[in-house]
Design a protein around this motif. Structure first.
Motif, PDB file in Angstrom:
ATOM      1  N   ILE A  47       8.819  90.619  81.593  1.00  0.00           N
ATOM      2  CA  ILE A  47       8.553  89.286  82.158  1.00  0.00           C
ATOM      3  C   ILE A  47       8.932  89.335  83.637  1.00  0.00           C
ATOM      4  O   ILE A  47      10.038  89.751  83.973  1.00  0.00           O
ATOM      5  N   ASP A  48       8.010  88.914  84.495  1.00  0.00           N
ATOM      6  CA  ASP A  48       8.284  89.006  85.924  1.00  0.00           C
ATOM      7  C   ASP A  48       8.534  87.658  86.593  1.00  0.00           C
ATOM      8  O   ASP A  48       8.773  87.583  87.785  1.00  0.00           O
ATOM      9  N   THR A  49       8.496  86.574  85.831  1.00  0.00           N
ATOM     10  CA  THR A  49       8.657  85.245  86.415  1.00  0.00           C
ATOM     11  C   THR A  49      10.075  84.695  86.333  1.00  0.00           C
ATOM     12  O   THR A  49      10.402  83.739  87.030  1.00  0.00           O
ATOM     13  N   SER A  50      10.892  85.279  85.491  1.00  0.00           N
ATOM     14  CA  SER A  50      12.250  84.770  85.294  1.00  0.00           C
ATOM     15  C   SER A  50      13.085  85.860  84.626  1.00  0.00           C
ATOM     16  O   SER A  50      12.551  86.868  84.183  1.00  0.00           O
ATOM     17  N   PRO A  51      14.398  85.628  84.528  1.00  0.00           N
ATOM     18  CA  PRO A  51      15.218  86.619  83.809  1.00  0.00           C
ATOM     19  C   PRO A  51      14.783  86.739  82.349  1.00  0.00           C
ATOM     20  O   PRO A  51      14.370  85.761  81.729  1.00  0.00           O
ATOM     21  N   ALA A  52      14.873  87.957  81.820  1.00  0.00           N
ATOM     22  CA  ALA A  52      14.615  88.160  80.397  1.00  0.00           C
ATOM     23  C   ALA A  52      15.728  87.534  79.573  1.00  0.00           C
ATOM     24  O   ALA A  52      15.492  86.995  78.492  1.00  0.00           O
ATOM     25  N   VAL A  53      16.952  87.597  80.101  1.00  0.00           N
ATOM     26  CA  VAL A  53      18.127  87.032  79.432  1.00  0.00           C
ATOM     27  C   VAL A  53      19.067  86.489  80.502  1.00  0.00           C
ATOM     28  O   VAL A  53      19.244  87.100  81.555  1.00  0.00           O
ATOM     29  N   SER A  54      19.674  85.345  80.239  1.00  0.00           N
ATOM     30  CA  SER A  54      20.741  84.802  81.085  1.00  0.00           C
ATOM     31  C   SER A  54      21.909  84.455  80.188  1.00  0.00           C
ATOM     32  O   SER A  54      21.766  83.677  79.243  1.00  0.00           O
ATOM     33  N   ASP A  55      23.043  85.067  80.457  1.00  0.00           N
ATOM     34  CA  ASP A  55      24.249  84.840  79.661  1.00  0.00           C
ATOM     35  C   ASP A  55      25.323  84.208  80.529  1.00  0.00           C
ATOM     36  O   ASP A  55      25.597  84.688  81.631  1.00  0.00           O
ATOM     37  N   ARG A  56      25.943  83.150  80.019  1.00  0.00           N
ATOM     38  CA  ARG A  56      27.047  82.519  80.744  1.00  0.00           C
ATOM     39  C   ARG A  56      28.336  83.238  80.382  1.00  0.00           C
ATOM     40  O   ARG A  56      28.658  83.402  79.207  1.00  0.00           O
ATOM     41  N   ILE A  57      29.066  83.663  81.382  1.00  0.00           N
ATOM     42  CA  ILE A  57      30.384  84.263  81.189  1.00  0.00           C
ATOM     43  C   ILE A  57      31.381  83.109  81.179  1.00  0.00           C
ATOM     44  O   ILE A  57      31.425  82.309  82.116  1.00  0.00           O
ATOM     45  N   GLN A  58      32.171  83.002  80.126  1.00  0.00           N
ATOM     46  CA  GLN A  58      33.010  81.825  79.922  1.00  0.00           C
ATOM     47  C   GLN A  58      34.191  81.730  80.885  1.00  0.00           C
ATOM     48  O   GLN A  58      34.551  80.647  81.317  1.00  0.00           O
ATOM     49  N   ARG A  59      34.804  82.868  81.217  1.00  0.00           N
ATOM     50  CA  ARG A  59      35.970  82.848  82.102  1.00  0.00           C
ATOM     51  C   ARG A  59      35.526  83.056  83.543  1.00  0.00           C
ATOM     52  O   ARG A  59      34.548  83.751  83.801  1.00  0.00           O
ATOM     53  N   PRO A  60      36.248  82.488  84.522  1.00  0.00           N
ATOM     54  CA  PRO A  60      35.880  82.667  85.933  1.00  0.00           C
ATOM     55  C   PRO A  60      35.970  84.139  86.348  1.00  0.00           C
ATOM     56  O   PRO A  60      36.992  84.794  86.173  1.00  0.00           O
TER      57      PRO A  60
END
Length: 170
Positions: free
Chosen positions: A99-112
């Motif tokens: 996919i070239d229009t957006s990230p294939a995966v986006s993960d939120r890292i919980q800790r700063p």
């Protein structure tokens, strides 16, 4: 000038890479380890641009909804995969062959997270190191679908990716 990446050759020829639609601070630059003429630029407004260093304008640009891009780096295993980490603590994995229009995966890292880096010493796996603001450090192995590499598949993907990039430039 803000938002420009400047390069001067030995013969003093100046090349300027810029994305006029995203004038802000350049945060980082990463060159593709498989295709030497590809450069990622992460900007202070949460934008990532992909440049062919033979051209002044970006081939592709992704506007992520972050305040700032803190880190962008190509995968050491696959020529079409890169990772970006933003100020909202999201790790974005791009697989441009999928996919070239957006990230294939986006993960939120919980800790700063204070900083992030990639262990590029291994050719067949990708390890991301996260240093948290509390002083803890973690190593994360990227899932196989984003880092599967063999000499045959790597070269095939490289050629397919170059063809895809060439189609964008038309």
């Amino acid at each position: 000038m803000q938002g420009e990446v400047r390069s001067r050759s030995r013969d003093r020829h100046l090349k300027i890479y810029s994305d006029a639609s995203h004038v802000c601070d350049v945060i980082n630059i990463s060159f593709n380890p498989f295709i030497s003429w590809l450069m990622l630029v992460g900007y202070g407004n949460g934008t990532v641009s992909l440049f062919n260093i033979k051209l002044a304008n970006p081939v592709m640009t992704w506007c992520l909804e972050a305040n700032k891009m803190k880190y962008s780096s190509w995968s050491n295993c696959r020529p079409s995969v890169f990772f970006s980490f933003d100020s909202d603590n999201f790790l974005h994995t791009f697989d441009l062959m999928a996919i070239d229009t957006s990230p294939a995966v986006s993960d939120r890292i919980q800790r700063p997270v204070a900083t992030i880096c990639m262990n590029k010493n291994k050719k067949h796996t990708t390890d991301l190191m996260l240093a948290y603001e509390d002083g803890m450090i973690e190593s994360h192995r990227v899932v196989a679908s984003f880092c599967h590499w063999t000499a045959t598949t790597g070269n095939d993907e490289k050629q397919q990716f170059i063809q895809l990039l060439t189609s964008f430039a038309r």
